[in-house]
Design an enzyme around this catalytic site. Sequence first.
Site, mmCIF file in Angstrom:
data_model
loop_
_atom_site.group_PDB
_atom_site.id
_atom_site.type_symbol
_atom_site.label_atom_id
_atom_site.label_comp_id
_atom_site.label_asym_id
_atom_site.label_seq_id
_atom_site.Cartn_x
_atom_site.Cartn_y
_atom_site.Cartn_z
ATOM 1 N N ASP A 154 0.862 -1.166 0.000
ATOM 2 C CA ASP A 154 0.000 0.000 0.000
ATOM 3 C C ASP A 154 0.910 1.232 0.000
ATOM 4 O O ASP A 154 2.129 1.144 0.165
ATOM 5 C CB ASP A 154 -0.962 -0.029 1.203
ATOM 6 C CG ASP A 154 -2.191 0.831 0.961
ATOM 7 O OD1 ASP A 154 -3.198 0.639 1.638
ATOM 8 O OD2 ASP A 154 -2.133 1.723 0.068
HETATM 9 C C1 GLC Z 1 -4.369 4.285 -0.353
HETATM 10 C C2 GLC Z 1 -5.253 3.138 0.105
HETATM 11 C C3 GLC Z 1 -5.333 2.019 -0.896
HETATM 12 C C4 GLC Z 1 -5.247 2.584 -2.294
HETATM 13 C C5 GLC Z 1 -3.848 3.144 -2.475
HETATM 14 C C6 GLC Z 1 -3.673 3.828 -3.842
HETATM 15 O O1 GLC Z 1 -3.623 4.758 0.735
HETATM 16 O O2 GLC Z 1 -4.954 2.559 1.374
HETATM 17 O O3 GLC Z 1 -6.559 1.317 -0.659
HETATM 18 O O4 GLC Z 1 -5.502 1.585 -3.268
HETATM 19 O O5 GLC Z 1 -3.498 4.059 -1.438
HETATM 20 O O6 GLC Z 1 -4.506 4.911 -3.954
#
Ligand code: GLC
Length: 746
Positions: free
Chosen positions: A277
């Site tokens: 993430d």
């Molecule tokens: C965010 C979220 C994740 C998302 C990623 C890209 O922090 O936790 O669910 O897909 O970053 O946007």
Amino acid sequence: MRRGVRSPAPSNEQLAGSALQRRVEALLERMTLEEKVGQLAQYSVGTPTGPGTGRSDYETLVRTGAAGSMLNVVGAQETNRYQRIAVEQSRLKIPLLFGFDVIHGYRTTMPIPLGMAASFDPALVEQAMHLAATEAAAEGIRWAFSPMVDIARDPRWGRVAEGSGEDPFLGAAMARAYVRGYQGPSLSESTSVAASVKHFAAYGAAEAGRDYNTVDMSEVSLRQVYLPPYQAAIEAGSATLMSAFNTLNGVPATANAHLLTAILREEWGFNGFVVSDWTAVAELKNHGIALDGPSAALKALSAGVDMDMESHLYAPELPRLVREGKLPMAVVDEAVRRVLRVKFALGLFENPYVDEKAAAYVATPEKRELARRMAEESIVLLENKGGVLPLAPGRKVALVGPLADAPVDMLGTWNGKGDPRDAVTLRAALEHRLRGTPGALRHARGTDVLSADSSGFAEAVAAARASDVVIAALGEDTNMSGEAASRTRIDLPGNQLQLLEALAATGKPVVLIVFSGRPLALTDAQRHVAALVQAWQPGIEAGPALVNLLWGDVDFSARLPITFPRSLGQVPLYYNHLNTGRPASQTDLTRPASNGAEKYVSRYLDERNTPLYPFGHGLSYTTFDFSPPQPSAPSLQARAVRGQRGEVLRVKTRVRNTGTRPGTVVAQLYLRVLGASTAQPVRQLVGFQRVTLAAGESRELEFPLGFQELSFFDARATRTVEPGTRYDLWVGDSSEATQHASFTLE
Ligand code: GLC
């Protein structure tokens, strides 16, 4: 031997295909160490969806092969622009993989996922997600950071909006539907996008419902409650997986080899790739398990995170770690293979570009029809006292509340490229519905979502007095749920309850429509209303769906995917709880007990144990009854069930529409295991079917049960069944179903 993995799904087989392996190996052999690591680096270009300020050298990164993927690039022109640099200017011409948060639609915004789960209709969700994939792929997005399958039992957590609620069985069914919708029969289809099941694992169990907070639980709970939806997504062939921010039992998920290698790879046979993430690799320093960037990068890659989203650590640190002999090249190579496999499977090397001249987006009638059906099947009728609904033609309506005419708030969190201008609000739909009757509709905002100002109450009360029925559109705005949006209060925000009380004081029947990304505590509100509808954030067809439901053109069929508590003090409150050694009596105590049986039980002095509305609850305009469940055998041999892949038992029931109009019911089958070596939940959902019946019509239903449904985890966290156990079954249209039967395992 991988435990519990059913036959691999299309993309799993694709990723494992020998022809594709040969292409991967041939390319890998030509790559320098920096080019290999470049495939493991992902950068956000465009509106950031996390902390950080971005860079100014994306084109150089792409041209030198130092970037393998980008997220948040929007539009066919932009994706093609960066793709041309990669494919025509870099040395090895490896195409970029563009990712985006396609969560509940790309441009055609569907209800939030918690609402879509309320449909209990995986087939329709699959259709909706296939539309989302088609729209995203047309703009060069071939990777969706979805499905989010985190089980959530705490409505304080803002991301409860993004998942499928509290139940592993429903969550697994929805996870499969999303993956099938995104990936279709083959990843190489131009309309397919790779799924990314997230956030692995147990992110929804954040302590106190505070986002990114600590997660701590037994291996039994992890496997029995939280892992099944992830496993279902992997078995459905999800090509990628996203590791979570949180620690799990002391080890950050993004450096957790137990999760990312032992379970994901060795037990489940996952052969796609893992992306972290946003900055989760760098955050290993905040967690305190990495002293510096190199250590964070080494720990994440070694645990099983193949691609680094936005930490900007893999690119600078991995080559040095390899050259210093701290990181085997073989580990880097395997991560690169996993990424290249997905790129080859998507057909990106053959078709890296999209048609920039494709027609601009139009919310066509077909797209709107799908969005409206999804919304109609997501909106839950919680109360309908005295049959105030469906509304009779000709009634004068007062529409009140800050969410009556709020297009942005109909889209909900993570709405992708959703455009509020596409949203039809409740007000717009009512004006259309009542256009033939002058004076039939009065509108007054009354108050704001989060306000202490009651100066608008008088106008709202006047509109109510001049009408036959009041529709109150109350709840949260779209920013009050989603990521980094935990709340310590789950009542109606601001002075909305006071407005509701003022409307009720007129004596006119009030129909409360709650728009929210989470369960709210509606105990006070429901006392003042004749009908209560949970609309979630219903997407671009919010208004038309609600009008069709309120006037009965379409019947309510949705059921709650998550428990609605009476008060926050009960949380966490969920239906599949253990019984404890001192369960409160079913009289559901609400008064201080003197002594004896009512005192020494698991209860509160100041609140009932039961929810306001239980998991699986929802009303229709008609009624249904069920015959007792009939298991196909009174007893089974445990050894004949253990590890079985197929059906071992079939449960029948007959459901009848006992009302005067057609309707749809969600028939639900629950079980409880008694006599096992570990305490088991008082109920667990093990089957559901949506059934539409004419008035008076009945139908026999059959629920196949296999090892997966009958098994549980013993104290060694092994999935098993045990001789000498009794299974209680219930069937009905909520988790409070009463029609009962039993069978045994010898
Ligand atoms: C965010 C979220 C994740 C998302 C990623 C890209 O922090 O936790 O669910 O897909 O970053 O946007």
